[in-house]
Design an enzyme around this catalytic site. Structure first.
Site, PDB file in Angstrom:
ATOM      1  N   HIS A   6      47.298  46.090  39.447  1.00 32.90           N
ATOM      2  CA  HIS A   6      48.333  46.377  40.449  1.00 32.90           C
ATOM      3  C   HIS A   6      49.180  47.568  40.037  1.00 32.90           C
ATOM      4  CE1 HIS A   6      52.428  45.933  42.131  1.00 32.90           C
ATOM      5  NE2 HIS A   6      51.769  45.678  43.239  1.00 32.90           N
TER       6      HIS A   6
ATOM      7  N   CYS B  87      37.259  53.551  49.831  1.00 33.66           N
ATOM      8  CA  CYS B  87      38.708  53.584  49.633  1.00 33.66           C
ATOM      9  C   CYS B  87      39.135  52.915  48.336  1.00 33.66           C
ATOM     10  CB  CYS B  87      39.439  52.953  50.821  1.00 33.66           C
ATOM     11  SG  CYS B  87      39.015  51.222  51.052  1.00 33.66           S
TER      12      CYS B  87
END
Length: 877
Positions: free
Chosen positions: A455, A833
């Protein structure tokens, strides 16, 4: 017929770098050009590969050819290797096909022993030079070949200089050097248990083995991993007649550049250290003579260097980095290569060479390394600052840039400190989506856990913030208010610095040099890149700020908007938590109705920022447990807001706990369970698109709605039906004729395997290679950093598959999905992506398999544009 393992310099050329390595190929080319090159031979890269295949042994066939070519070298030089009367001394140097400066090993003055040194002293009338060569050889051979630390020899010479009251090595007398040779030999015997070798042939074989071994040393392995150089290439070995720069005041060693490597200016640059050998120049022990001084004191050498520099640059059509030696007033060229340069210099040199008619625009585009653009876009530490800094640790270089600031441990502290104008760095065990505002406020993020697609890494790259992740040496105190690293304990408010391009962490404050792209050469080169590339470049952006920045850097749309990041802004998290703890559909819809206008506003801003370029919006992906309250205070607030007891809220939270949440109740599984989530998000997208379209009649807004984590075509159909029914009703109610697409991310192996079926429902594919890599390898992307180092050490993997696309496995699934998907729909748009969308080698692969676009974080857009252009040029050939 025996395989050819060895080539004379006169037998090679610059196009043989795969076999001879860069140094060997260029020595051969300079020989062919008639430049003054001390002659020798090159042992091929294939011999290195064979050495490893044979259990780190040089086989008899290769040894035989080395002996044969040493004989040919003796004929060329008129000297004899190992002879006492007319000795031939050689250097033994590495030379991979890709330049790896300083990563592998070199041995100079090889062939010396007590008898040879006496001959050299007598014949030259310069005994100091002879004994200086011998003490250098003993030190270098002991260090490089026998792994006796160089520092032990440095202590002895430092002690000798102190005893004699002198500062530099050159001030030591012949007698001093003779005494040092004796001390060095005693040290060697103590460490190795036998005398220093006197046989020149034995010295040579051991030196060649050492250079082959150095291909696998730790620093070479790290450099290869950072620069995409395969382990299988191996290194060549160059055996070359010595040219002596340490013979006295008319001798020296130096380096030269045909243009300034720092700025790119078309100005010859050189440094020479008189009475010195090559390692003295590199060590920085003495201050070298600059170019102006060379011109005055050594005019003949200066003129020769200028002429050779011009000749080599014209020949190679690129800026040249050259190494040379002056032996008693005569110039010898030891190496040339396309010079390493800063990103700014690379752009200027490429553009100038086009303007000068030396290269065309295609070559200019190919000559600039896309990865170097990172330093233009982000802050950095200067080399001089880093040289004097105290490194305390190292993590993964997760997001480029340089950060310096006071330590804070929570996102709230980072936010508050930034409001007060303080520069802070956020140090966490790991980050989570709720830390987003603190991450934005911090100068950089440092985590003890997580990998290149954790993250922290993904979000930091998107924001253009510096991040070092997975520094497992950080040890947090139990209260989380301090940590220990590098033997020192750091508390809140202490200052540290770290480099997201290298992963290095430093004690104290280091000055950050700001990055800048307001550069005419940058704009020019990128415009040329755009002429040649065939693949579009989009961006991963969740905020209008990110979207606008990406568009400034050349993005042609949004390839991924992660809608979950929007749920943490302001008080939206309260409504999300209200939806999570709701007992029934009606209450969930009430909570979602609070989010709808806010989400619509978010999408309106993104459509506005992209001005009609495509925008792909991924529906909610992470598991719901990521949004639940974690503190007692927040749990009580949710209970008060929803009329539930604290125990009831805790029971809901406990019910969301999963053994493996990354493969749990997330992605398309959420709207299958709770269709109202997809309804709300569809309304927000379509309403926003219609509103922006109505305000800008000259734009074409055609939203792309992406369903995540699909693995079964029936999942896709179920969620798509909800989206289409909702979207069509919204469009009809608005009296609009808006078009939209519903597609999916290919991020589960089963989706790739059944892409022909899924393409019957999906109107576009986008590879989510972060999850696809995770599920193909079975590696947790947040935990893989803990064991990947062992995979590198044992040659199981050469690169982090989350940073560089695994073309053999994950790539095979991608090829399959492209083929199957386009068998169903030949015009199926397909992109990528995942974070691989900004990695040059991965971009090249995407171009090769026929993707329509890559999408990456905003600050990697220029990298992707340049890499896509290079891929198109290479593949057109």
């Amino acid at each position: 017929m025996a395989r050819k393992w060895v080539y004379l310099f006169s037998e090679g050329n610059k196009d043989m770098r795969e076999l001879l390595g860069g140094k060997g190929a260029n020595l051969a080319e300079m020989t062919n050009l008639g430049l003054p090159v001390p002659q020798g031979f090159t042992i091929t890269t294939e011999a290195c590969t064979q050495y490893y295949e044979d259990g780190r042994q040089i086989n008899d066939e290769i040894l035989g050819q080395i002996r044969e070519y040493m004989g040919k070298m003796e004929e060329i030089t008129g000297k004899k290797f190992g002879d006492i009367e007319n000795p031939l001394l050689v250097s033994v140097r590495s030379g991979a096909r890709a330049s790896m400066p300083g990563m592998m090993d070199t041995i100079l003055n090889l062939g010396l022993n007590e008898q040879v040194v006496e001959t050299m002293a007598k014949k030259s009338g310069n005994p100091r030079w002879a004994w200086d060569c011998y003490r250098r050889f003993i030190q270098m051979f002991s260090d490089v070949v026998m792994e006796v630390p160089k520092s032990l020899f440095e202590k002895l010479i430092d002690k000798k200089k102190a005893e004699k009251g002198v500062k530099d090595d050159v001030d030591l007398t012949t007698e001093d050097l003779q005494d040092l040779v004796k001390q060095y030999k005693v040290l060697y015997n103590e460490k190795i248990g036998k005398d220093f070798p006197t046989d020149a042939k034995e010295q040579l074989v051991e030196a060649v083995k050492a250079v082959f071994r150095s291909w696998d040393n730790p620093r070479a392995n790290v450099y290869r991993r950072d620069n995409d150089i395969p382990y299988s290439w191996g290194t060549a070995v160059n055996v070359q007649m010595m040219a002596f720069g340490n013979m006295g005041p008319t001798s020296g060693s130096g380096v030269a550049f045909s243009r300034d490597p720092a700025t790119g200016e078309n100005a010859f640059y050189a440094e020479v250290l008189m009475n010195a050998q090559g390692e003295d120049v590199v060590s920085g022990a003495r201050t070298p003579m600059k170019i102006d001084e060379i011109k005055v004191k050594l005019p003949k050498i200066y003129d020769e260097l200028i002429a050779i520099s011009n000749k080599l640059e014209d020949h190679y059509r690129d800026m040249q980095d050259m190494e040379f030696t002056i032996e008693d007033g005569k110039l010898y060229m030891l190496q040339c290569r396309n010079g390493k340069r800063t990103a700014k210099a690379a752009l200027k040199i490429a553009c100038d060479l086009v303007a000068e008619g030396k290269i065309d625009k295609k070559k200019a585009v190919l000559d600039v390394d896309p990865r170097n653009l990172d330093t233009l876009l982000h802050g950095s530490f200067s080399k001089s600052v880093v040289k004097n800094a105290t490194q305390i640790g190292k993590g993964l270089p997760a997001a480029p840039g340089a950060a310096c600031g006071k330590i804070v441990f929570t996102a709230e502290e980072a936010k508050n400190a930034a409001k007060d104008g303080e520069k802070v760095v956020l140090v966490r065990l790991e980050t989570s989506p709720e830390d987003i505002e603190g991450m934005k406020a911090a100068q950089g993020i440092l985590t003890a856990r997580g990998g290149m697609t954790s993250h922290a890494a993904v979000v930091a790259r998107g924001m253009g913030a510096c991040c070092v992740a997975g520094c497992s040496d950080i040890s947090f105190a139990e209260d989380g208010k301090s940590f220990t690293l590098g033997g020192k304990t750091y508390h809140e408010g202490d200052v540290i610095s770290f480099d997201g391009s290298t992963g290095n962490i430093y004690d104290g404050a280091l000055e950050v040099q700001e990055g800048a792209v307001e550069d005419e050469d940058f704009a020019k080169l990128m415009s040329w890149a755009d002429e040649f590339r065939t693949m579009k470049v989009r961006t991963n952006a969740d905020t209008p700020t990110d979207a606008k920045k990406a568009r400034e850097l050349g993005a042609e749309g949004i390839g991924l908007c992660r809608t979950e990041h929007m749920f943490f802004a302001g008080n939206r998290i309260d409504a999300i938590r209200e939806m999570i703890v709701a007992d029934n559909k009606e209450d969930r819809e009430k909570a979602l109705d609070k989010i709808l206008p806010l989400q619509q506003g978010d999408f309106e801003q993104l459509f506005e920022a992209m001005e009609g370029d495509p925008v792909t919006i991924r529906f909610l992906d992470p598991p719901l447990h990521e949004f639940v309250p974690k503190t007692e205070e927040d749990i009580k607030k949710v209970a008060d807001d929803t009329g539930k007891t604290v125990d009831q809220v805790k029971a809901v939270i406990a019910g969301l706990v999963e053994a493996n949440p990354m493969m749990g109740h997330r992605g398309c599984r959420l709207p299958i369970t709770y269709p109202e989530i997809a309804v709300m998000q569809t309304k927000a997208v379509i309403r926003a698109a219609i509103k922006v379209q109505n305000a800008h009649k000259d734009w074409t807004i055609e939203p792309e709605i992406e369903v995540p984590l699909v693995g079964i075509v029936k999942e896709m159909k179920f969620v798509k039906d909800i989206i289409v029914e909702t979207a069509d009703a919204e469009i009809k109610a608005a009296g609009s004729d808006m078009k939209y697409k519903v597609g999916t991310m290919i991020e589960i192996p089963r989706a790739a395997l059944t892409a022909d079926e899924i393409a019957k429902e999906a109107e576009f594919f986008c590879f989510g290679t972060n999850d696809l890599t995770q599920m193909t390898f079975g590696f947790s992307r947040d935990d893989a950093g803990k064991f990947l180092e062992s995979y590198y050490d044992n040659k199981i993997l050469e690169n982090d598959p989350f940073a560089k696309l695994d073309q053999d496995g994950v790539g095979k699934l991608m090829k399959m999905a492209v083929k199957l998907g386009r068998e169903t729909n030949p015009k199926l748009p397909i992109g990528i992506c995942g974070e691989h969308g900004g990695d040059p080698s991965s971009v090249e692969f995407c171009n090769e398999i026929g993707l329509d676009y890559v999408s990456c974080s905003p600050f990697r857009v220029p990298i992707a544009r340049l890499a896509a252009a290079q891929a198109a040029i290479k593949q057109a050939k």
